[in-house]
Design an enzyme around this catalytic site. Structure first.
Site, PDB file in Angstrom:
ATOM      1  N   LEU A   1      12.439  -0.595 -25.741  1.00 54.86           N
ATOM      2  CA  LEU A   1      11.699  -1.690 -25.118  1.00 54.86           C
ATOM      3  C   LEU A   1      12.362  -2.199 -23.844  1.00 54.86           C
ATOM      4  O   LEU A   1      11.674  -2.579 -22.897  1.00 54.86           O
ATOM      5  CB  LEU A   1      11.555  -2.845 -26.107  1.00 54.86           C
ATOM      6  CG  LEU A   1      10.537  -2.667 -27.225  1.00 54.86           C
ATOM      7  CD1 LEU A   1      10.592  -3.857 -28.162  1.00 54.86           C
ATOM      8  CD2 LEU A   1       9.139  -2.503 -26.659  1.00 54.86           C
TER       9      LEU A   1
ATOM     10  N   ASN B   1      18.650  -8.114 -24.711  1.00 51.67           N
ATOM     11  CA  ASN B   1      17.700  -7.302 -25.449  1.00 51.67           C
ATOM     12  C   ASN B   1      18.343  -6.352 -26.446  1.00 51.67           C
ATOM     13  O   ASN B   1      17.671  -5.829 -27.327  1.00 51.67           O
ATOM     14  CB  ASN B   1      16.849  -6.487 -24.458  1.00 51.67           C
ATOM     15  CG  ASN B   1      15.874  -5.565 -25.160  1.00 51.67           C
ATOM     16  OD1 ASN B   1      14.944  -6.019 -25.812  1.00 51.67           O
ATOM     17  ND2 ASN B   1      16.095  -4.258 -25.036  1.00 51.67           N
TER      18      ASN B   1
ATOM     19  N   TYR C   1      19.841  -6.970 -40.556  1.00 52.08           N
ATOM     20  CA  TYR C   1      19.123  -7.189 -39.298  1.00 52.08           C
ATOM     21  C   TYR C   1      18.531  -8.597 -39.255  1.00 52.08           C
ATOM     22  O   TYR C   1      18.704  -9.329 -38.269  1.00 52.08           O
ATOM     23  CB  TYR C   1      18.027  -6.145 -39.122  1.00 52.08           C
ATOM     24  CG  TYR C   1      17.312  -6.236 -37.792  1.00 52.08           C
ATOM     25  CD1 TYR C   1      17.986  -5.985 -36.601  1.00 52.08           C
ATOM     26  CD2 TYR C   1      15.962  -6.584 -37.725  1.00 52.08           C
ATOM     27  CE1 TYR C   1      17.340  -6.073 -35.376  1.00 52.08           C
ATOM     28  CE2 TYR C   1      15.304  -6.664 -36.507  1.00 52.08           C
ATOM     29  CZ  TYR C   1      15.999  -6.415 -35.333  1.00 52.08           C
ATOM     30  OH  TYR C   1      15.348  -6.504 -34.126  1.00 52.08           O
TER      31      TYR C   1
ATOM     32  N   LYS D   1      19.822 -11.479 -36.629  1.00 50.29           N
ATOM     33  CA  LYS D   1      18.882 -12.058 -35.663  1.00 50.29           C
ATOM     34  C   LYS D   1      18.731 -13.565 -35.887  1.00 50.29           C
ATOM     35  O   LYS D   1      18.497 -14.322 -34.936  1.00 50.29           O
ATOM     36  CB  LYS D   1      17.522 -11.369 -35.759  1.00 50.29           C
ATOM     37  CG  LYS D   1      17.542  -9.882 -35.401  1.00 50.29           C
ATOM     38  CD  LYS D   1      18.053  -9.611 -33.994  1.00 50.29           C
ATOM     39  CE  LYS D   1      16.993  -9.819 -32.947  1.00 50.29           C
ATOM     40  NZ  LYS D   1      17.464  -9.374 -31.601  1.00 50.29           N
TER      41      LYS D   1
END
Length: 299
Positions: free
Chosen positions: A18, A96, A177, A181
């Protein structure tokens, strides 16, 4: 007619997936951009961007070595970035980089934390510390790429982070994860409070994107037919880039999360992350990071 001033973007996680797609889309715009990109493999990343054949008279792309599992390398990247910026502003810090990996084995370079926590949270928090003065001077925008998985911390209890994110905890990649995050979002709130009017901090989700390489460490195969709501990389990048330009900020300063469909998430969705004591706990100072992660304090 005066030339349009180039906007400067410093980015992590833009060598593939991305991040690469987002930069590629900006390179197609008439607005000039100057990119400083951190990459584990600068040579292959340079080749990938050269292959885009963008208008080099309008845009510039500089690629510097950056290994986010190594805090010493993060410090070197920050120093090189500041040298390259000189007196120029840093318009957007685009955080990112991310990984989805189980917490097995020792932490990187002796860290007490698992690799995913170091990459997804600690190293990019440290980078922000190192660039803080420039961010303040530039009145920068900090774009933190987040995810809806922040709602999925184990047992809905932030105390589980202390266990799940430790090196060799044995916790699976999906749980790690979500926890890492969540820690990253805590720090986004912390930076929003710390920087105040000096900078704008946003978290943004690209939505569910398959095949970006995020899950390359997982022994799982995803069948796109089972995920009808999944977006393409092109769509995901567009969702991220809205955070570069949106100026319709909510009146409530804690409402910083921009969804992939372009709405500001209500705070009740991420209410656990609004605990200021938690934000402080998971946002260590630059000196604390250097002390705990063995980063030399001299350049």
């Amino acid at each position: 007619m005066a030339a349009t001033i180039a906007k400067t973007v410093v980015a992590t996680g833009a060598s593939s997936g991305l991040g690469f797609e987002a930069v590629k889309q900006l390179l197609l715009q008439s607005q000039p951009y100057k990119f400083i990109l951190g990459a584990r493999d600068p040579r292959s990343t340079q080749a990938a961007y050269d292959g885009l054949k963008y208008d080099a008279a309008t845009h510039s792309v500089s690629i510097l070595p950056l290994e986010l599992t190594n805090l010493r390398g993060v410090k070197s990247f920050a120093q090189q970035t500041l040298e390259k910026l000189g007196n120029d502003n840093l318009d957007v810090l685009f955080l990112n980089a991310g990984m989805n990996k189980a917490a097995t084995g020792p932490g990187p370079n002796g860290s007490k934390w698992c690799e995913a926590l170091v990459v997804n949270h600690l190293s990019q928090h440290y980078l922000t510390h190192l660039l803080e003065e420039k961010l303040r001077q530039s009145h920068s925008r900090i774009v933190v790429v987040s995810s809806g998985v922040i709602r999925n911390i184990r047992d809905k209890d932030p105390k589980t982070l202390d266990v799940d994110l430790k090196a060799d905890s044995g916790v699976d990649g999906f749980t790690v994860y979500g926890a890492s995050k969540f820690a990253q979002l805590l720090t986004a709130h912390w930076w929003r409070r710390r920087l105040g009017a000096s900078a704008r901090v946003l978290a943004v989700s690209p939505g569910l994107i398959l095949g970006t390489g995020l899950g390359r460490h997982l022994d799982v195969k995803f069948d796109a037919s089972n995920f009808p709501d999944a977006k393409s990389a092109d769509e995901g990048a567009k969702s991220l880039l809205q955070a570069f330009t949106r100026d319709d900020f909510p009146d409530d300063p804690e409402q910083i999360f921009l969804t992939s469909w372009g709405e500001w998430w209500p705070k009740d969705v991420y209410s656990l992350s609004l605990d200021k004591a938690l934000q402080e706990k998971w946002s260590p100072s630059k000196e604390q990071i250097e002390n705990e992660e063995f980063v030399p304090t001299t350049s």
